[in-house]
Design a protein around this motif. Sequence first.
Motif, short mmCIF file in Angstrom:
data_model
loop_
_atom_site.label_atom_id
_atom_site.label_comp_id
_atom_site.label_asym_id
_atom_site.label_seq_id
_atom_site.Cartn_x
_atom_site.Cartn_y
_atom_site.Cartn_z
N VAL A 1 20.56 48.76 22.56
CA VAL A 1 19.22 49.33 22.42
C VAL A 1 19.34 50.75 21.89
N GLN A 2 18.47 51.10 20.99
CA GLN A 2 18.41 52.48 20.48
C GLN A 2 17.01 53.02 20.67
N LEU A 3 16.93 54.31 20.98
CA LEU A 3 15.66 55.01 21.05
C LEU A 3 15.63 56.04 19.94
N ALA A 4 14.60 55.99 19.12
CA ALA A 4 14.47 56.92 17.99
C ALA A 4 13.23 57.77 18.19
N GLU A 5 13.43 59.07 18.24
CA GLU A 5 12.32 60.00 18.43
C GLU A 5 11.85 60.57 17.11
N SER A 6 10.59 60.95 17.10
CA SER A 6 10.03 61.64 15.95
C SER A 6 8.83 62.45 16.41
N GLY A 7 8.41 63.37 15.55
CA GLY A 7 7.17 64.10 15.83
C GLY A 7 7.33 65.54 16.23
N GLY A 8 8.54 66.01 16.41
CA GLY A 8 8.72 67.42 16.75
C GLY A 8 8.41 68.32 15.57
N GLY A 9 8.41 69.62 15.82
CA GLY A 9 8.16 70.56 14.74
C GLY A 9 7.76 71.91 15.24
N LEU A 10 7.17 72.67 14.32
CA LEU A 10 6.75 74.04 14.58
C LEU A 10 5.24 74.06 14.73
N VAL A 11 4.75 74.73 15.76
CA VAL A 11 3.31 74.78 15.98
C VAL A 11 2.94 76.11 16.61
N GLU A 12 1.73 76.56 16.39
CA GLU A 12 1.25 77.80 16.98
C GLU A 12 0.75 77.56 18.40
N PRO A 13 0.73 78.58 19.21
CA PRO A 13 0.17 78.42 20.57
C PRO A 13 -1.26 77.88 20.50
N GLY A 14 -1.55 76.95 21.37
CA GLY A 14 -2.85 76.30 21.37
C GLY A 14 -2.91 75.04 20.53
N SER B 1 -1.29 71.31 18.82
CA SER B 1 -0.94 70.00 19.37
C SER B 1 0.15 69.34 18.56
N LEU B 2 0.91 68.51 19.24
CA LEU B 2 1.90 67.66 18.60
C LEU B 2 1.94 66.34 19.35
N ARG B 3 2.35 65.30 18.64
CA ARG B 3 2.56 64.01 19.31
C ARG B 3 3.97 63.55 19.01
N LEU B 4 4.73 63.34 20.07
CA LEU B 4 6.08 62.82 19.95
C LEU B 4 6.04 61.31 20.12
N SER B 5 6.90 60.64 19.37
CA SER B 5 7.02 59.19 19.47
C SER B 5 8.45 58.82 19.82
N CYS B 6 8.59 57.73 20.54
CA CYS B 6 9.92 57.21 20.89
C CYS B 6 9.87 55.70 20.69
N ALA B 7 10.57 55.23 19.69
CA ALA B 7 10.56 53.81 19.35
C ALA B 7 11.87 53.16 19.81
N ALA B 8 11.73 52.11 20.58
CA ALA B 8 12.90 51.37 21.05
C ALA B 8 13.16 50.21 20.11
N THR C 1 7.04 51.19 21.72
CA THR C 1 7.01 52.62 21.42
C THR C 1 6.20 53.34 22.48
N PHE C 2 6.64 54.52 22.87
CA PHE C 2 5.81 55.33 23.74
C PHE C 2 5.72 56.74 23.17
N TYR C 3 4.73 57.46 23.67
CA TYR C 3 4.33 58.70 23.04
C TYR C 3 4.16 59.81 24.08
N LEU C 4 4.24 61.03 23.59
CA LEU C 4 3.87 62.18 24.41
C LEU C 4 2.91 63.02 23.57
N GLN C 5 1.65 62.98 23.95
CA GLN C 5 0.65 63.82 23.30
C GLN C 5 0.65 65.18 23.98
N MET C 6 0.89 66.21 23.21
CA MET C 6 0.98 67.56 23.77
C MET C 6 -0.12 68.43 23.19
N ASN C 7 -1.02 68.86 24.03
CA ASN C 7 -2.14 69.70 23.62
C ASN C 7 -2.02 71.08 24.26
#
Length: 119
Positions: A2-15, A17-24, A77-83
């Motif tokens: 099994v492999q988990l592949a993440e995506s969605g990181g990056g640079l953002v200003e305070p306040g 949002s980003l959404r991270l994904s993890c696909a199995a 796939t699961f996600y982390l929505q960050m606001n």
Amino acid sequence: QVQLAESGGGLVEPGGSLRLSCAASGSVLSINRMAWYRQAPGKERELVAASGSGSSINYSDSVKGRFTITRDNAKNTFYLQMNSLKLEDTAVYYCNAAVFTGTITGIYWGQGTQVTVTS
């Protein structure tokens, strides 16, 4: 395997949002537990959010009300929505999952994705 592949990181200003994904992928029959951890420079890895096979979801106090963990079972796939991101959310974020392959349940980690909150 099994492999988990993440995506969605990056640079953002305070306040922001980003959404991270993890696909199995691989021999995935079901994801019984999914979680997100993070590790900031010089600090230990900490649990951010976790969800079991039932409806229980736990968040660390530092992200409660701002982050949401969700899943799409059809996509394994699961996600982390960050606001309302804050400077202190800057870290490498790792997904973690307990995956049932049909014969065993193994614990797997993603490779990590950098989230940088900066003004």
